[in-house]
Design a protein around this motif. Structure first.
Motif, PDB file in Angstrom:
ATOM      1  N   TYR A 143      43.615   3.391  27.265  1.00  0.00           N
ATOM      2  CA  TYR A 143      42.933   2.387  26.456  1.00  0.00           C
ATOM      3  C   TYR A 143      43.710   1.809  25.305  1.00  0.00           C
ATOM      4  CZ  TYR A 143      41.543   6.584  23.946  1.00  0.00           C
ATOM      5  OH  TYR A 143      41.961   7.673  23.070  1.00  0.00           O
ATOM      6  N   THR A 362      34.787  -3.114  27.928  1.00  0.00           N
ATOM      7  CA  THR A 362      34.804  -3.421  26.470  1.00  0.00           C
ATOM      8  C   THR A 362      36.044  -4.329  26.222  1.00  0.00           C
ATOM      9  OG1 THR A 362      34.459  -0.772  26.084  1.00  0.00           O
ATOM     10  CG2 THR A 362      35.642  -2.113  24.068  1.00  0.00           C
ATOM     11  N   LEU A 385      35.964  10.789  24.420  1.00  0.00           N
ATOM     12  CA  LEU A 385      35.721   9.294  23.471  1.00  0.00           C
ATOM     13  C   LEU A 385      35.186   8.406  24.462  1.00  0.00           C
ATOM     14  CD1 LEU A 385      36.787   7.840  20.892  1.00  0.00           C
ATOM     15  CD2 LEU A 385      38.687   7.390  22.090  1.00  0.00           C
ATOM     16  N   ASN A 386      33.899   7.858  23.974  1.00  0.00           N
ATOM     17  CA  ASN A 386      33.143   6.849  24.920  1.00  0.00           C
ATOM     18  C   ASN A 386      32.910   7.424  26.339  1.00  0.00           C
ATOM     19  OD1 ASN A 386      33.484   5.186  22.484  1.00  0.00           O
ATOM     20  ND2 ASN A 386      35.257   4.215  23.331  1.00  0.00           N
ATOM     21  N   ILE A 404      43.407   3.580  18.377  1.00  0.00           N
ATOM     22  CA  ILE A 404      42.198   3.515  19.038  1.00  0.00           C
ATOM     23  C   ILE A 404      41.611   2.162  18.580  1.00  0.00           C
ATOM     24  CG2 ILE A 404      39.642   4.361  19.043  1.00  0.00           C
ATOM     25  CD1 ILE A 404      41.743   6.102  20.064  1.00  0.00           C
ATOM     26  N   GLU A 408      32.942   0.499  17.007  1.00  0.00           N
ATOM     27  CA  GLU A 408      32.287   1.625  17.002  1.00  0.00           C
ATOM     28  C   GLU A 408      32.700   2.578  18.250  1.00  0.00           C
ATOM     29  OE1 GLU A 408      29.910   2.808  14.832  1.00  0.00           O
ATOM     30  OE2 GLU A 408      30.580   1.408  13.401  1.00  0.00           O
ATOM     31  N   HIS A 409      32.858   3.829  17.951  1.00  0.00           N
ATOM     32  CA  HIS A 409      33.003   4.845  19.220  1.00  0.00           C
ATOM     33  C   HIS A 409      32.353   5.767  19.150  1.00  0.00           C
ATOM     34  CE1 HIS A 409      36.826   2.420  20.355  1.00  0.00           C
ATOM     35  NE2 HIS A 409      36.896   2.257  18.925  1.00  0.00           N
ATOM     36  N   THR A 410      32.177   6.451  20.485  1.00  0.00           N
ATOM     37  CA  THR A 410      31.217   7.784  20.469  1.00  0.00           C
ATOM     38  C   THR A 410      32.253   9.009  20.633  1.00  0.00           C
ATOM     39  OG1 THR A 410      29.438   6.590  21.348  1.00  0.00           O
ATOM     40  CG2 THR A 410      29.446   9.099  21.645  1.00  0.00           C
ATOM     41  N   VAL A 411      32.076   9.760  19.757  1.00  0.00           N
ATOM     42  CA  VAL A 411      33.145  11.321  19.895  1.00  0.00           C
ATOM     43  C   VAL A 411      32.101  12.352  20.234  1.00  0.00           C
ATOM     44  CG1 VAL A 411      34.713  13.022  18.986  1.00  0.00           C
ATOM     45  CG2 VAL A 411      34.791  10.300  18.410  1.00  0.00           C
ATOM     46  N   GLN A 424      29.009   8.897  16.117  1.00  0.00           N
ATOM     47  CA  GLN A 424      29.631   7.532  16.154  1.00  0.00           C
ATOM     48  C   GLN A 424      30.478   7.469  15.124  1.00  0.00           C
ATOM     49  OE1 GLN A 424      28.220   6.408  19.304  1.00  0.00           O
ATOM     50  NE2 GLN A 424      28.533   4.250  18.348  1.00  0.00           N
ATOM     51  N   SER A 426      33.285   5.000  13.218  1.00  0.00           N
ATOM     52  CA  SER A 426      33.577   3.693  13.062  1.00  0.00           C
ATOM     53  C   SER A 426      34.961   3.576  12.895  1.00  0.00           C
ATOM     54  CB  SER A 426      32.822   2.871  11.931  1.00  0.00           C
ATOM     55  OG  SER A 426      33.264   1.595  11.654  1.00  0.00           O
TER      56      SER A 426
END
Length: 541
Positions: A143, A362, A385-386, A404, A408-411, A424, A426
Protein backbone atom coordinates in the motif's frame (compact mmCIF):
# COMPACT_ATOMS: atom_id res chain seq x y z
CA UNK A 1 17.84 -79.79 58.99
CA UNK A 2 16.53 -76.60 60.55
CA UNK A 3 19.76 -74.78 59.73
CA UNK A 4 19.33 -75.44 55.99
CA UNK A 5 15.84 -73.92 55.81
CA UNK A 6 17.02 -70.31 56.28
CA UNK A 7 19.44 -70.10 53.28
CA UNK A 8 16.87 -71.73 50.99
CA UNK A 9 14.08 -69.44 52.17
CA UNK A 10 16.36 -66.42 51.86
CA UNK A 11 17.13 -67.17 48.19
CA UNK A 12 13.46 -67.88 47.42
CA UNK A 13 12.25 -64.63 48.98
CA UNK A 14 15.05 -62.65 47.26
CA UNK A 15 13.99 -63.77 43.78
CA UNK A 16 10.34 -63.31 44.70
CA UNK A 17 11.08 -59.71 45.73
CA UNK A 18 12.97 -58.68 42.59
CA UNK A 19 10.87 -60.59 40.06
CA UNK A 20 8.39 -57.75 39.59
CA UNK A 21 10.85 -54.86 39.68
CA UNK A 22 11.33 -53.28 36.21
CA UNK A 23 14.72 -51.91 35.15
CA UNK A 24 13.41 -48.37 34.75
CA UNK A 25 10.97 -46.10 36.54
CA UNK A 26 7.63 -45.32 34.91
CA UNK A 27 7.44 -41.89 33.25
CA UNK A 28 5.99 -38.95 35.17
CA UNK A 29 5.20 -35.42 33.94
CA UNK A 30 6.00 -32.55 36.31
CA UNK A 31 5.90 -29.54 33.99
CA UNK A 32 5.07 -28.47 30.41
CA UNK A 33 6.36 -25.28 28.78
CA UNK A 34 4.66 -23.53 27.13
CA UNK A 35 1.18 -24.58 28.22
CA UNK A 36 -0.65 -22.92 25.31
CA UNK A 37 -0.04 -21.86 21.71
CA UNK A 38 -1.89 -20.44 18.68
CA UNK A 39 -3.06 -22.66 15.82
CA UNK A 40 -1.02 -20.92 13.11
CA UNK A 41 2.47 -22.42 13.31
CA UNK A 42 4.98 -24.96 14.59
CA UNK A 43 5.61 -24.87 18.36
CA UNK A 44 8.52 -26.31 20.36
CA UNK A 45 7.25 -27.88 23.60
CA UNK A 46 9.49 -28.97 26.50
CA UNK A 47 8.21 -31.56 28.97
CA UNK A 48 10.06 -32.13 32.23
CA UNK A 49 9.64 -35.07 34.56
CA UNK A 50 11.21 -38.46 35.18
CA UNK A 51 11.47 -41.86 33.52
CA UNK A 52 12.09 -40.64 29.94
CA UNK A 53 14.29 -42.57 27.50
CA UNK A 54 15.41 -42.68 23.86
CA UNK A 55 12.21 -44.52 22.86
CA UNK A 56 9.84 -41.98 24.45
CA UNK A 57 7.03 -40.64 22.29
CA UNK A 58 4.78 -37.62 22.91
CA UNK A 59 1.29 -36.85 21.71
CA UNK A 60 -1.71 -34.65 22.56
CA UNK A 61 -5.33 -35.71 22.48
CA UNK A 62 -8.52 -33.69 22.83
CA UNK A 63 -10.41 -34.36 26.03
CA UNK A 64 -13.20 -36.08 24.07
CA UNK A 65 -10.65 -38.19 22.18
CA UNK A 66 -11.77 -36.91 18.75
CA UNK A 67 -8.36 -35.61 17.64
CA UNK A 68 -4.75 -36.69 18.22
CA UNK A 69 -1.61 -34.65 17.47
CA UNK A 70 1.81 -36.34 17.41
CA UNK A 71 5.00 -34.50 18.33
CA UNK A 72 8.48 -35.01 16.87
CA UNK A 73 11.04 -35.53 19.67
CA UNK A 74 14.22 -33.59 18.82
CA UNK A 75 16.13 -34.06 22.10
CA UNK A 76 15.75 -36.06 25.31
CA UNK A 77 17.23 -36.79 28.71
CA UNK A 78 15.89 -38.92 31.59
CA UNK A 79 14.21 -35.76 32.95
CA UNK A 80 13.35 -33.76 29.81
CA UNK A 81 11.77 -34.19 26.37
CA UNK A 82 11.82 -31.46 23.72
CA UNK A 83 9.53 -31.93 20.74
CA UNK A 84 7.94 -29.98 17.88
CA UNK A 85 4.18 -29.91 17.27
CA UNK A 86 2.52 -28.56 14.12
CA UNK A 87 -0.67 -26.75 15.15
CA UNK A 88 -1.63 -25.46 11.69
CA UNK A 89 -5.43 -25.12 11.48
CA UNK A 90 -6.03 -27.31 14.57
CA UNK A 91 -9.26 -26.80 16.49
CA UNK A 92 -8.87 -24.53 19.54
CA UNK A 93 -9.46 -26.28 22.85
CA UNK A 94 -7.88 -28.12 25.76
CA UNK A 95 -5.71 -31.19 25.14
CA UNK A 96 -4.39 -34.01 27.36
CA UNK A 97 -0.62 -34.55 27.04
CA UNK A 98 0.69 -38.13 26.88
CA UNK A 99 4.21 -39.59 27.16
CA UNK A 100 5.01 -43.25 26.49
CA UNK A 101 8.42 -44.62 27.55
CA UNK A 102 8.84 -48.29 26.57
CA UNK A 103 11.49 -50.20 28.55
CA UNK A 104 13.09 -53.60 29.07
CA UNK A 105 12.99 -55.15 32.56
CA UNK A 106 15.98 -56.73 34.33
CA UNK A 107 14.63 -60.15 33.36
CA UNK A 108 14.73 -59.21 29.66
CA UNK A 109 10.99 -58.65 29.17
CA UNK A 110 10.06 -55.76 26.83
CA UNK A 111 7.22 -53.47 27.94
CA UNK A 112 5.95 -51.48 24.89
CA UNK A 113 3.57 -49.30 26.91
CA UNK A 114 4.48 -47.35 30.03
CA UNK A 115 2.61 -44.06 29.87
CA UNK A 116 2.09 -40.86 31.82
CA UNK A 117 -0.63 -38.30 31.13
CA UNK A 118 -1.17 -34.67 32.18
CA UNK A 119 -4.91 -34.06 31.99
CA UNK A 120 -5.77 -30.77 30.28
CA UNK A 121 -2.04 -30.07 30.07
CA UNK A 122 -2.13 -27.89 26.94
CA UNK A 123 -4.46 -25.37 25.30
CA UNK A 124 -4.59 -24.40 21.60
CA UNK A 125 -6.14 -21.03 20.87
CA UNK A 126 -7.08 -19.18 17.69
CA UNK A 127 -3.98 -17.47 16.32
CA UNK A 128 -3.95 -13.90 15.03
CA UNK A 129 -3.18 -13.07 11.41
CA UNK A 130 -3.46 -15.66 8.67
CA UNK A 131 -3.81 -19.32 9.64
CA UNK A 132 -2.39 -21.52 6.90
CA UNK A 133 -4.08 -24.84 6.23
CA UNK A 134 -1.54 -25.53 3.45
CA UNK A 135 1.99 -24.33 2.73
CA UNK A 136 1.35 -21.18 0.69
CA UNK A 137 3.38 -19.15 -1.72
CA UNK A 138 4.92 -15.89 -0.50
CA UNK A 139 2.20 -13.51 0.64
CA UNK A 140 2.91 -9.90 -0.27
CA UNK A 141 0.70 -6.98 0.69
CA UNK A 142 1.43 -3.45 -0.49
CA UNK A 143 0.00 0.00 0.00
CA UNK A 144 1.09 3.63 -0.29
CA UNK A 145 1.66 6.26 -2.94
CA UNK A 146 4.61 6.32 -5.32
CA UNK A 147 7.84 7.58 -3.81
CA UNK A 148 11.60 7.17 -3.79
CA UNK A 149 11.88 4.61 -0.96
CA UNK A 150 10.16 1.43 0.18
CA UNK A 151 10.13 -1.05 3.06
CA UNK A 152 9.96 -4.87 3.16
CA UNK A 153 8.85 -6.75 6.29
CA UNK A 154 9.93 -10.43 6.31
CA UNK A 155 8.42 -13.06 8.59
CA UNK A 156 9.23 -16.80 8.72
CA UNK A 157 7.57 -19.89 10.16
CA UNK A 158 9.18 -21.02 12.39
CA UNK A 159 10.65 -17.62 13.31
CA UNK A 160 14.36 -16.90 13.62
CA UNK A 161 15.44 -17.66 10.05
CA UNK A 162 18.38 -15.72 8.61
CA UNK A 163 16.96 -13.31 6.02
CA UNK A 164 18.95 -12.22 2.97
CA UNK A 165 17.90 -9.56 0.46
CA UNK A 166 19.66 -9.85 -2.89
CA UNK A 167 22.28 -12.03 -1.18
CA UNK A 168 22.96 -9.60 1.70
CA UNK A 169 22.32 -10.75 5.28
CA UNK A 170 19.69 -8.45 6.83
CA UNK A 171 19.13 -10.17 10.20
CA UNK A 172 16.75 -12.74 11.67
CA UNK A 173 13.03 -12.97 10.91
CA UNK A 174 10.89 -11.12 11.73
CA UNK A 175 12.87 -8.18 10.32
CA UNK A 176 12.05 -4.84 8.67
CA UNK A 177 14.28 -3.66 5.80
CA UNK A 178 13.95 0.06 5.04
CA UNK A 179 15.21 2.57 2.49
CA UNK A 180 14.76 0.41 -0.62
CA UNK A 181 14.73 1.92 -4.09
CA UNK A 182 12.13 0.80 -6.67
CA UNK A 183 12.95 -2.54 -8.24
CA UNK A 184 12.79 -6.32 -7.80
CA UNK A 185 14.25 -7.97 -4.70
CA UNK A 186 15.13 -11.62 -4.02
CA UNK A 187 14.26 -12.69 -0.48
CA UNK A 188 15.70 -15.87 1.06
CA UNK A 189 15.21 -17.41 4.51
CA UNK A 190 17.54 -20.04 5.98
CA UNK A 191 17.18 -21.99 9.23
CA UNK A 192 19.10 -25.06 10.40
CA UNK A 193 17.09 -28.22 9.80
CA UNK A 194 14.89 -26.59 7.13
CA UNK A 195 15.10 -26.23 3.36
CA UNK A 196 16.17 -22.77 2.18
CA UNK A 197 13.17 -20.70 1.05
CA UNK A 198 13.52 -18.14 -1.76
CA UNK A 199 10.98 -15.78 -3.31
CA UNK A 200 10.86 -12.39 -5.00
CA UNK A 201 8.94 -9.19 -4.40
CA UNK A 202 9.06 -5.76 -6.01
CA UNK A 203 9.02 -2.18 -4.80
CA UNK A 204 7.62 0.46 -7.19
CA UNK A 205 7.76 3.44 -4.85
CA UNK A 206 7.12 4.37 -1.23
CA UNK A 207 5.49 1.01 -0.46
CA UNK A 208 5.35 -1.31 2.56
CA UNK A 209 5.57 -4.96 1.47
CA UNK A 210 5.13 -7.98 3.77
CA UNK A 211 6.73 -11.30 2.78
CA UNK A 212 5.87 -14.56 4.53
CA UNK A 213 8.39 -17.43 4.29
CA UNK A 214 6.98 -20.88 5.24
CA UNK A 215 9.95 -23.19 5.88
CA UNK A 216 9.82 -26.92 5.14
CA UNK A 217 11.91 -29.45 7.06
CA UNK A 218 14.90 -30.94 5.25
CA UNK A 219 14.40 -34.31 3.60
CA UNK A 220 18.03 -35.37 3.56
CA UNK A 221 18.92 -38.85 4.78
CA UNK A 222 17.24 -42.16 4.00
CA UNK A 223 13.60 -43.15 4.02
CA UNK A 224 10.35 -41.92 2.50
CA UNK A 225 9.28 -38.29 2.01
CA UNK A 226 5.55 -37.80 1.30
CA UNK A 227 3.91 -34.63 -0.02
CA UNK A 228 0.40 -34.01 -1.33
CA UNK A 229 -1.70 -31.47 -3.18
CA UNK A 230 -3.54 -30.13 -1.22
CA UNK A 231 -1.23 -30.44 1.79
CA UNK A 232 -2.11 -31.41 5.39
CA UNK A 233 -3.41 -34.83 4.27
CA UNK A 234 -3.19 -37.87 6.56
CA UNK A 235 -0.47 -40.44 5.73
CA UNK A 236 -0.84 -44.17 6.43
CA UNK A 237 1.97 -46.69 5.97
CA UNK A 238 0.88 -50.33 6.05
CA UNK A 239 -2.45 -49.05 7.41
CA UNK A 240 -0.84 -47.24 10.39
CA UNK A 241 -1.27 -43.47 10.74
CA UNK A 242 2.11 -41.67 10.58
CA UNK A 243 1.28 -37.95 10.41
CA UNK A 244 0.24 -35.30 7.88
CA UNK A 245 1.90 -34.05 4.70
CA UNK A 246 4.54 -32.90 4.08
CA UNK A 247 6.03 -35.77 6.11
CA UNK A 248 9.51 -37.33 6.35
CA UNK A 249 9.50 -41.02 7.38
CA UNK A 250 13.21 -41.51 8.04
CA UNK A 251 12.80 -44.85 9.80
CA UNK A 252 11.06 -46.62 6.90
CA UNK A 253 12.71 -49.95 6.09
CA UNK A 254 13.95 -50.58 2.56
CA UNK A 255 11.55 -52.56 0.36
CA UNK A 256 7.92 -52.39 -0.78
CA UNK A 257 5.27 -50.66 1.34
CA UNK A 258 1.58 -49.83 0.97
CA UNK A 259 1.12 -46.05 1.21
CA UNK A 260 -2.24 -44.31 1.63
CA UNK A 261 -2.94 -40.55 1.65
CA UNK A 262 -6.36 -39.31 2.82
CA UNK A 263 -8.03 -35.90 3.05
CA UNK A 264 -11.67 -35.09 3.76
CA UNK A 265 -13.52 -34.24 0.54
CA UNK A 266 -10.98 -36.05 -1.68
CA UNK A 267 -10.60 -39.59 -3.03
CA UNK A 268 -8.10 -41.74 -1.19
CA UNK A 269 -4.67 -42.00 -2.86
CA UNK A 270 -3.19 -45.49 -2.52
CA UNK A 271 -0.10 -47.10 -4.04
CA UNK A 272 2.68 -49.61 -3.44
CA UNK A 273 6.00 -47.76 -3.14
CA UNK A 274 9.57 -49.06 -3.10
CA UNK A 275 11.94 -47.49 -0.55
CA UNK A 276 15.63 -47.67 -1.54
CA UNK A 277 18.36 -49.03 0.71
CA UNK A 278 20.16 -45.67 0.58
CA UNK A 279 18.78 -42.20 -0.08
CA UNK A 280 15.25 -40.79 0.11
CA UNK A 281 12.27 -41.72 -2.06
CA UNK A 282 9.95 -38.73 -2.60
CA UNK A 283 6.26 -39.40 -3.27
CA UNK A 284 3.78 -36.68 -4.27
CA UNK A 285 0.09 -37.60 -4.03
CA UNK A 286 -2.22 -35.50 -6.24
CA UNK A 287 -5.62 -35.74 -4.54
CA UNK A 288 -8.87 -35.51 -6.53
CA UNK A 289 -12.05 -34.03 -5.06
CA UNK A 290 -14.62 -36.79 -4.71
CA UNK A 291 -17.70 -34.64 -5.21
CA UNK A 292 -18.06 -33.34 -8.76
CA UNK A 293 -21.15 -31.33 -7.79
CA UNK A 294 -19.43 -29.62 -4.85
CA UNK A 295 -20.19 -25.91 -4.61
CA UNK A 296 -17.39 -23.97 -3.00
CA UNK A 297 -15.66 -20.71 -3.76
CA UNK A 298 -15.83 -16.96 -3.11
CA UNK A 299 -18.21 -14.13 -3.99
CA UNK A 300 -16.24 -10.89 -4.53
CA UNK A 301 -17.74 -7.39 -4.53
CA UNK A 302 -16.08 -3.97 -4.32
CA UNK A 303 -16.81 -0.28 -3.91
CA UNK A 304 -16.52 1.05 -6.55
CA UNK A 305 -17.72 -1.93 -8.58
CA UNK A 306 -16.17 -2.96 -11.89
CA UNK A 307 -12.75 -3.60 -10.34
CA UNK A 308 -10.41 -6.15 -11.90
CA UNK A 309 -10.19 -9.41 -9.89
CA UNK A 310 -7.07 -11.62 -9.84
CA UNK A 311 -6.84 -14.96 -7.98
CA UNK A 312 -3.34 -16.39 -7.48
CA UNK A 313 -2.08 -13.93 -10.12
CA UNK A 314 -4.65 -14.93 -12.81
CA UNK A 315 -7.36 -12.54 -14.07
CA UNK A 316 -10.85 -13.81 -13.28
CA UNK A 317 -13.14 -10.92 -14.32
CA UNK A 318 -14.68 -7.81 -12.76
CA UNK A 319 -16.62 -7.19 -9.55
CA UNK A 320 -19.19 -8.30 -8.60
CA UNK A 321 -18.20 -11.87 -9.46
CA UNK A 322 -18.64 -15.38 -8.04
CA UNK A 323 -15.70 -17.77 -8.43
CA UNK A 324 -16.85 -21.39 -7.96
CA UNK A 325 -15.08 -24.76 -7.72
CA UNK A 326 -11.87 -23.35 -6.22
CA UNK A 327 -9.61 -25.73 -4.31
CA UNK A 328 -10.17 -25.37 -0.57
CA UNK A 329 -7.36 -23.61 1.29
CA UNK A 330 -5.34 -20.41 1.08
CA UNK A 331 -5.33 -18.28 -2.09
CA UNK A 332 -4.06 -14.78 -2.92
CA UNK A 333 -6.81 -12.35 -4.00
CA UNK A 334 -6.14 -8.97 -5.67
CA UNK A 335 -8.62 -6.24 -6.57
CA UNK A 336 -7.50 -3.40 -8.89
CA UNK A 337 -9.25 -0.21 -10.02
CA UNK A 338 -7.70 2.86 -11.73
CA UNK A 339 -7.07 5.72 -9.29
CA UNK A 340 -7.33 3.42 -6.24
CA UNK A 341 -4.77 1.55 -4.15
CA UNK A 342 -4.65 -2.15 -5.09
CA UNK A 343 -6.21 -4.37 -2.43
CA UNK A 344 -4.26 -7.59 -1.91
CA UNK A 345 -4.69 -10.27 0.75
CA UNK A 346 -5.00 -14.00 1.41
CA UNK A 347 -8.41 -15.70 1.52
CA UNK A 348 -9.26 -19.06 3.03
CA UNK A 349 -11.63 -20.85 0.64
CA UNK A 350 -13.94 -23.26 2.52
CA UNK A 351 -14.32 -26.93 1.59
CA UNK A 352 -18.02 -26.30 0.89
CA UNK A 353 -20.16 -23.20 0.46
CA UNK A 354 -19.51 -19.71 -0.88
CA UNK A 355 -17.52 -17.14 1.15
CA UNK A 356 -18.50 -13.47 0.69
CA UNK A 357 -15.69 -10.92 0.37
CA UNK A 358 -16.60 -7.22 0.17
CA UNK A 359 -13.86 -4.61 -0.22
CA UNK A 360 -13.98 -0.81 -0.10
CA UNK A 361 -11.05 0.51 -2.12
CA UNK A 362 -9.02 3.54 -1.00
CA UNK A 363 -8.23 6.35 -3.42
CA UNK A 364 -4.58 7.03 -4.13
CA UNK A 365 -3.20 10.04 -2.30
CA UNK A 366 -1.47 12.80 -4.24
CA UNK A 367 0.23 14.19 -1.15
CA UNK A 368 3.43 12.97 0.47
CA UNK A 369 3.14 9.98 2.82
CA UNK A 370 3.73 9.90 6.56
CA UNK A 371 4.81 7.33 9.13
CA UNK A 372 3.28 5.46 12.08
CA UNK A 373 5.31 4.05 14.98
CA UNK A 374 3.69 1.39 17.21
CA UNK A 375 4.95 0.47 20.69
CA UNK A 376 3.28 -1.77 23.28
CA UNK A 377 3.79 -3.06 26.81
CA UNK A 378 4.06 -6.07 26.85
CA UNK A 379 5.60 -6.47 23.39
CA UNK A 380 5.00 -9.14 20.68
CA UNK A 381 1.47 -7.88 20.02
CA UNK A 382 -0.05 -8.51 16.59
CA UNK A 383 -0.57 -5.24 14.67
CA UNK A 384 -3.01 -4.58 11.83
CA UNK A 385 -3.36 -1.43 9.74
CA UNK A 386 -6.83 -0.96 8.25
CA UNK A 387 -7.45 -4.67 8.89
CA UNK A 388 -4.22 -5.86 7.22
CA UNK A 389 -1.55 -7.62 9.32
CA UNK A 390 1.71 -5.62 9.28
CA UNK A 391 3.86 -7.27 11.97
CA UNK A 392 4.39 -7.48 15.74
CA UNK A 393 5.57 -4.95 18.30
CA UNK A 394 9.20 -5.28 19.31
CA UNK A 395 11.00 -5.36 22.67
CA UNK A 396 12.34 -1.95 23.81
CA UNK A 397 11.70 -0.37 20.41
CA UNK A 398 8.83 0.49 18.10
CA UNK A 399 7.41 -1.18 15.01
CA UNK A 400 7.82 1.40 12.23
CA UNK A 401 5.27 1.60 9.43
CA UNK A 402 6.67 3.59 6.54
CA UNK A 403 5.08 5.38 3.56
CA UNK A 404 1.55 5.55 4.98
CA UNK A 405 -0.87 7.65 2.86
CA UNK A 406 -2.05 10.87 4.50
CA UNK A 407 -5.48 10.55 6.11
CA UNK A 408 -7.31 8.47 8.70
CA UNK A 409 -6.19 4.91 9.43
CA UNK A 410 -7.23 2.23 11.92
CA UNK A 411 -4.45 0.64 13.98
CA UNK A 412 -5.41 -2.44 16.03
CA UNK A 413 -3.31 -4.55 18.42
CA UNK A 414 -4.01 -7.96 19.94
CA UNK A 415 -2.09 -9.98 22.54
CA UNK A 416 -3.35 -13.22 24.13
CA UNK A 417 -4.40 -12.67 27.76
CA UNK A 418 -5.07 -8.96 27.26
CA UNK A 419 -7.95 -6.84 26.05
CA UNK A 420 -7.67 -5.93 22.33
CA UNK A 421 -6.84 -2.31 21.46
CA UNK A 422 -7.94 -0.25 18.45
CA UNK A 423 -7.55 3.43 17.61
CA UNK A 424 -7.93 5.89 14.72
CA UNK A 425 -4.66 7.51 13.64
CA UNK A 426 -4.51 10.68 11.57
CA UNK A 427 -1.44 10.66 9.32
CA UNK A 428 -0.09 13.96 7.98
CA UNK A 429 2.38 14.30 5.06
CA UNK A 430 6.00 13.89 6.14
CA UNK A 431 4.95 13.54 9.81
CA UNK A 432 5.29 10.71 12.33
CA UNK A 433 2.20 9.55 14.25
CA UNK A 434 2.93 7.50 17.37
CA UNK A 435 0.75 4.77 18.89
CA UNK A 436 1.77 3.77 22.44
CA UNK A 437 -0.28 1.03 24.06
CA UNK A 438 -0.21 -0.40 27.58
CA UNK A 439 -2.39 -3.51 27.50
CA UNK A 440 -5.03 -4.17 30.13
CA UNK A 441 -5.07 -7.82 31.22
CA UNK A 442 -8.25 -9.77 30.67
CA UNK A 443 -9.16 -11.20 34.08
CA UNK A 444 -11.19 -14.17 35.20
CA UNK A 445 -11.31 -16.31 38.34
CA UNK A 446 -10.25 -19.83 39.37
CA UNK A 447 -12.16 -21.98 41.89
CA UNK A 448 -10.35 -25.03 43.33
CA UNK A 449 -11.74 -27.86 45.47
CA UNK A 450 -10.11 -31.10 46.59
CA UNK A 451 -11.14 -34.35 48.25
CA UNK A 452 -10.06 -34.33 51.01
CA UNK A 453 -10.13 -30.58 51.59
CA UNK A 454 -7.22 -28.73 53.20
CA UNK A 455 -4.75 -29.02 50.34
CA UNK A 456 -2.34 -26.16 49.63
CA UNK A 457 -3.19 -24.70 46.21
CA UNK A 458 -0.64 -23.18 43.85
CA UNK A 459 -1.49 -21.17 40.72
CA UNK A 460 1.49 -20.99 38.35
CA UNK A 461 3.71 -22.07 41.30
CA UNK A 462 2.41 -19.24 43.56
CA UNK A 463 0.35 -20.21 46.64
CA UNK A 464 -3.25 -18.91 46.62
CA UNK A 465 -4.54 -20.60 49.81
CA UNK A 466 -6.04 -23.80 51.20
CA UNK A 467 -8.80 -25.71 49.39
CA UNK A 468 -11.59 -24.96 48.87
CA UNK A 469 -10.42 -21.57 47.56
CA UNK A 470 -11.32 -19.08 44.82
CA UNK A 471 -8.77 -16.68 43.31
CA UNK A 472 -9.84 -13.58 41.38
CA UNK A 473 -7.99 -11.24 39.01
CA UNK A 474 -6.49 -14.16 37.08
CA UNK A 475 -5.38 -13.15 33.60
CA UNK A 476 -7.16 -14.86 30.71
CA UNK A 477 -5.23 -17.74 29.19
CA UNK A 478 -3.74 -21.04 30.28
CA UNK A 479 -2.56 -21.52 33.90
CA UNK A 480 -1.10 -24.40 35.94
CA UNK A 481 -2.98 -25.45 39.12
CA UNK A 482 -1.15 -27.66 41.64
CA UNK A 483 -2.57 -29.29 44.81
CA UNK A 484 -0.36 -30.51 47.67
CA UNK A 485 -1.42 -32.24 50.91
CA UNK A 486 0.70 -34.27 53.30
CA UNK A 487 0.13 -37.99 52.86
CA UNK A 488 -1.24 -37.59 49.32
CA UNK A 489 0.26 -37.43 45.84
CA UNK A 490 0.61 -33.99 44.27
CA UNK A 491 -1.96 -33.19 41.58
CA UNK A 492 -1.41 -30.75 38.71
CA UNK A 493 -3.66 -29.66 35.86
CA UNK A 494 -3.67 -26.95 33.20
CA UNK A 495 -6.78 -24.77 33.13
CA UNK A 496 -7.95 -22.24 30.54
CA UNK A 497 -9.26 -19.02 32.13
CA UNK A 498 -11.70 -16.87 30.15
CA UNK A 499 -12.20 -13.17 30.96
CA UNK A 500 -15.33 -12.51 33.03
CA UNK A 501 -15.89 -16.15 34.03
CA UNK A 502 -14.86 -18.53 36.82
CA UNK A 503 -13.03 -21.70 35.82
CA UNK A 504 -13.25 -24.64 38.23
CA UNK A 505 -10.81 -27.41 39.11
CA UNK A 506 -11.81 -30.35 41.32
CA UNK A 507 -9.71 -33.41 42.12
CA UNK A 508 -9.79 -36.47 44.35
CA UNK A 509 -6.27 -36.74 45.81
CA UNK A 510 -4.64 -40.18 45.91
CA UNK A 511 -2.99 -41.42 49.12
CA UNK A 512 0.76 -42.05 48.97
CA UNK A 513 1.50 -45.77 48.55
CA UNK A 514 4.90 -47.53 48.14
CA UNK A 515 5.83 -47.90 44.46
CA UNK A 516 6.05 -51.50 43.29
CA UNK A 517 9.46 -50.91 41.77
CA UNK A 518 10.77 -48.50 44.40
CA UNK A 519 14.49 -48.92 45.18
CA UNK A 520 13.50 -49.10 48.87
CA UNK A 521 11.60 -52.37 48.34
CA UNK A 522 14.65 -54.67 48.14
CA UNK A 523 16.15 -52.96 51.21
CA UNK A 524 12.94 -53.59 53.17
CA UNK A 525 12.90 -57.24 52.10
CA UNK A 526 16.58 -57.74 52.97
CA UNK A 527 16.07 -56.07 56.36
CA UNK A 528 13.16 -58.36 57.19
CA UNK A 529 15.09 -61.40 56.05
CA UNK A 530 18.08 -60.41 58.21
CA UNK A 531 15.94 -60.14 61.35
CA UNK A 532 14.18 -63.38 60.47
CA UNK A 533 17.52 -65.20 60.08
CA UNK A 534 18.99 -63.70 63.27
CA UNK A 535 16.12 -64.86 65.52
CA UNK A 536 15.90 -68.21 63.70
CA UNK A 537 19.60 -69.03 64.30
CA UNK A 538 19.42 -67.79 67.87
CA UNK A 539 16.47 -70.06 68.54
CA UNK A 540 18.32 -72.99 66.95
CA UNK A 541 21.31 -72.45 69.23
Amino acid sequence: MKGSIFPVGLVFLFFLAIAGIPAAASPAITDIRPVSAPNNGDITVTITGTGFNSQSTVWMKTCDGSSTLYGTVISWSPTSLTCIFSFYNQNPGTYNVWVNSPFTSSSGNYYPEDVAVRAKGFAIYQGTGTTYAIIPSAVTTSYGPQGPYGTIYVESSPPGAIVSVNGENRGHAPVTIKGLYPGSYTISAELSGYTKYTTTTSISGAEYSSVYCPLVRETTGTGLYVTSTPARASVYLEGVFKGVTPLMLSDTAAGSHILQVRLSGYDEWKSTVDVPTGGTRTITAILIQNNAGLINGINVSSNPSGANVLLDGLKKGFTPITLNKIAAGIHILEIEYPGYITWKSTVDVPESGIKDISVTLTTKSTSSPGWITVFSRPDNASVTLNGIYVGRTLENTSLNLDAIPAGEHTVALELPGYQPYSTQVSVSPNQVSAVNVTFTPSFGAVSVTSDPAGATIFLDNASIGISPVTAGNVSAGSHLVTMQREGYLDYSASILVTAGTTSSVSAALLPVTPALHSPALPLTVFGSLFLFGFFFLRKSV
